[in-house]
Motif scaffolding. Structure first.
Motif, PDB file in Angstrom:
ATOM      1  N   SER A   1      34.275  56.102  40.130  1.00  0.00           N
ATOM      2  CA  SER A   1      35.062  55.824  40.969  1.00  0.00           C
ATOM      3  C   SER A   1      35.987  56.301  41.751  1.00  0.00           C
ATOM      4  O   SER A   1      36.146  56.605  42.851  1.00  0.00           O
ATOM      5  N   ALA A   2      36.572  57.403  40.836  1.00  0.00           N
ATOM      6  CA  ALA A   2      37.696  57.562  41.093  1.00  0.00           C
ATOM      7  C   ALA A   2      37.305  58.631  42.688  1.00  0.00           C
ATOM      8  O   ALA A   2      37.545  59.146  43.362  1.00  0.00           O
TER       9      ALA A   2
ATOM     10  N   VAL B   1      37.034  57.199  45.321  1.00  0.00           N
ATOM     11  CA  VAL B   1      38.277  56.381  46.172  1.00  0.00           C
ATOM     12  C   VAL B   1      38.748  58.109  46.948  1.00  0.00           C
ATOM     13  O   VAL B   1      39.518  57.825  47.889  1.00  0.00           O
TER      14      VAL B   1
ATOM     15  N   CYS C   1      39.122  56.870  50.459  1.00  0.00           N
ATOM     16  CA  CYS C   1      40.011  55.398  50.783  1.00  0.00           C
ATOM     17  C   CYS C   1      41.577  56.123  50.731  1.00  0.00           C
ATOM     18  O   CYS C   1      42.585  56.221  50.928  1.00  0.00           O
TER      19      CYS C   1
ATOM     20  N   LEU D   1      45.380  60.381  40.690  1.00  0.00           N
ATOM     21  CA  LEU D   1      44.183  59.603  39.850  1.00  0.00           C
ATOM     22  C   LEU D   1      43.306  60.678  38.533  1.00  0.00           C
ATOM     23  O   LEU D   1      43.530  61.870  38.756  1.00  0.00           O
TER      24      LEU D   1
ATOM     25  N   TRP E   1      39.100  47.700  37.680  1.00  0.00           N
ATOM     26  CA  TRP E   1      38.730  48.645  39.298  1.00  0.00           C
ATOM     27  C   TRP E   1      37.682  48.180  39.219  1.00  0.00           C
ATOM     28  O   TRP E   1      37.094  47.679  40.742  1.00  0.00           O
TER      29      TRP E   1
ATOM     30  N   HIS F   1      36.245  45.987  42.896  1.00  0.00           N
ATOM     31  CA  HIS F   1      35.631  46.931  44.056  1.00  0.00           C
ATOM     32  C   HIS F   1      34.043  46.139  44.267  1.00  0.00           C
ATOM     33  O   HIS F   1      34.148  46.124  45.641  1.00  0.00           O
TER      34      HIS F   1
ATOM     35  N   LEU G   1      42.429  48.049  48.674  1.00  0.00           N
ATOM     36  CA  LEU G   1      42.016  48.422  47.156  1.00  0.00           C
ATOM     37  C   LEU G   1      42.661  50.327  46.448  1.00  0.00           C
ATOM     38  O   LEU G   1      42.782  50.749  45.886  1.00  0.00           O
TER      39      LEU G   1
ATOM     40  N   ALA H   1      43.817  51.502  43.603  1.00  0.00           N
ATOM     41  CA  ALA H   1      43.873  52.128  42.622  1.00  0.00           C
ATOM     42  C   ALA H   1      44.149  53.058  41.687  1.00  0.00           C
ATOM     43  O   ALA H   1      43.930  53.680  40.995  1.00  0.00           O
TER      44      ALA H   1
ATOM     45  N   LEU I   1      43.316  53.422  38.563  1.00  0.00           N
ATOM     46  CA  LEU I   1      41.996  54.236  37.881  1.00  0.00           C
ATOM     47  C   LEU I   1      43.534  55.601  37.913  1.00  0.00           C
ATOM     48  O   LEU I   1      42.668  56.485  37.372  1.00  0.00           O
TER      49      LEU I   1
END
Length: 449
Positions: free
Chosen positions: A96-97, A100, A104, A111, A128, A132, A203, A207, A211
């Motif tokens: 996920s990181a 992002v 993002c 993160l 998260w 998401h 988001l 994050a 995260l």
């Protein structure tokens, strides 16, 4: 974005149009990437949604869940807890990181790195993951449904056949209503863009909270950094002590040999032999240190063993004397016995401390050097015996040093102090009764009562 601002500043002296266009595209490009991130979340929710559909279909007795809006939303609601369960896996956070960071526009330092290990970090990663996928599914559904509807509304005034189709558009089929349909279509597209931009911004702001590194992550990173710095300091000490002492000794040996080249050939041969021995030993020590730096294995086959006080003190003193210095040594093994009984690590660190003291005497001092090395057994207040290795070295200070502190270098004395501190000992260096004195005390562990 710092890069964008810097670019705009540099190009503002040229064509302003290009600068404005470039600066204007950046927010839209970022919003587009965040939209892609949301679509990705919607795609990732599909397996959970299909599984939830099966469960809801069996529970309701209806095979086609899509035929009911209530059952469709029920399937969506059931898919979120299923996603939350899988979100506790440790690898969810780095995946996920990474998404992002790439989509993002969130700086990487905000993160966490690596898998989630603690349950607190797993819980935040699960939150998260659920957010998401849940928000992404909503935006994905809107992105699929709104554009076709908007296109139909926009072209409705120009295609009369659309007014007679069973699309629920009967109200737009009469009077001036068809000409209001394009405004509604454009409004739907604008609403979709605003919803996607708002969800992407949400988001992006959330994050770092979910995260971001936890306290345990920061502690682990600090410990890793401290361990890395400790290794680097150790390598720096080894290189400084081994190579620095060798260069000082070789330089003084060569200078002494050059001065008596014609009058004392025997001393010249002795000095050259000492230079050869010093360089050979230093190459071996340097190879060992570089091997540790390269593969972290100081005990690999063929590596030169680390010098110790018990095995290598005589050679160190001989090489120092070959440089023309007078060194007087007083050895007091004391009740502890001979030098071979010293702990290996204490013997290694003591050798380096003596080596650094002799290097300082060669570089900065004048006159003879006196070295005392003693092992003493002392009883404390409880009757236990504490063994200590005491090293004391004195020599007249150089003309530039006087009676104040030496201002040149300092890394060697700092390294000697660090060596002693790692063993729980101490090092003192400075003027003492008209001489320069280096004193080190290394604990050797307790004895008997």
């Amino acid at each position: 974005m710092p890069g964008g601002k810097g670019m705009a500043t540099r190009t503002s002296t040229g064509t302003g149009t290009g600068t404005g266009a470039r600066a204007g595209r950046v927010p839209w490009a970022r919003a587009g990437l965040r939209w892609v991130h949301l679509i990705l979340g919607g795609a990732l929710l599909m397996p959970y949604f299909l599984l939830a559909q099966v469960v809801v279909g069996v529970w309701s007795g209806r095979g086609n869940v899509f035929g009911s809006t209530v059952l469709t939303f029920a399937s969506y609601g059931l898919s979120l807890p299923l996603a939350a369960v899988t979100g506790v896996f440790g690898l969810v956070r780095p995946m996920s990181a990474g998404a992002v960071r790439a989509l993002c526009g969130v700086p990487g330092e905000r993160l966490a790195e690596g898998p989630a290990r603690s349950w607190a970090a797993r819980g935040r990663s699960s939150a998260w993951w659920t957010l998401h996928l849940g928000v992404g599914a909503v935006i994905s559904g809107m992105s699929l449904a709104v554009p076709p509807m908007a296109v139909v509304l926009i072209v409705l005034p120009f295609v009369s056949g659309l007014r007679r189709t069973p699309l629920g558009l009967g109200w737009f089929g009469t009077g001036a209503a068809p000409y209001l349909a394009p405004l509604l279509g454009i409004g739907l597209l604008g609403g979709l863009v605003l919803c996607a931009a708002g969800a992407g911004a949400l988001l992006a702001r959330t994050a770092p909270v979910l995260l971001g590194p936890t306290g345990a992550d920061r502690l682990a990173a600090a410990e890793e950094r401290a361990a890395e710095l400790a290794v680097r300091n150790r390598l720096a000490r080894e290189l400084h002590d081994a190579v620095g002492h060798a260069l000082s000794a070789v330089t003084l040996q060569a200078v002494a040999a050059r001065r008596v080249l014609d009058s004392d050939p025997a001393f010249v041969r002795e000095a050259l032999a000492a230079i050869e021995d010093t360089t050979r030993r230093t190459v071996g020590e340097l190879d060992a240190v570089l091997g540790l730096l390269r593969d972290g294995d100081p005990a690999r086959p063929g590596a030169a063993p680390a010098p110790t006080l018990a095995a290598d003190l005589d050679g160190l003193l001989a090489r120092t004397r070959a440089a023309g210095s007078t060194v007087t040594v007083h050895l007091e093994p004391g009740p502890a016995g001979n030098w071979d009984r010293l702990p290996a690590i204490a013997s290694r660190e003591a050798y380096r401390i003596v080596q650094e003291g002799l290097s300082n005497a060669l570089r900065h001092g004048t006159g003879p050097v006196e070295l005392w090395i003693a092992v003493r057994d002392e009883k404390d207040g409880t009757g236990s015996t504490d063994r200590e290795l005491e090293i004391t070295m004195t020599n007249p200070p150089g003309p530039a040093a006087g009676h104040g502190p030496r201002t040149t270098g300092g890394r060697g004395l700092q390294g000697a102090a660090e060596r002693a501190t790692l063993l729980g000992g101490r090092v003192e260096a400075g003027p003492h009764r008209g001489l320069w004195r280096l004193r080190a005390v290394l604990p050797l562990g307790g004895g008997s009562r």
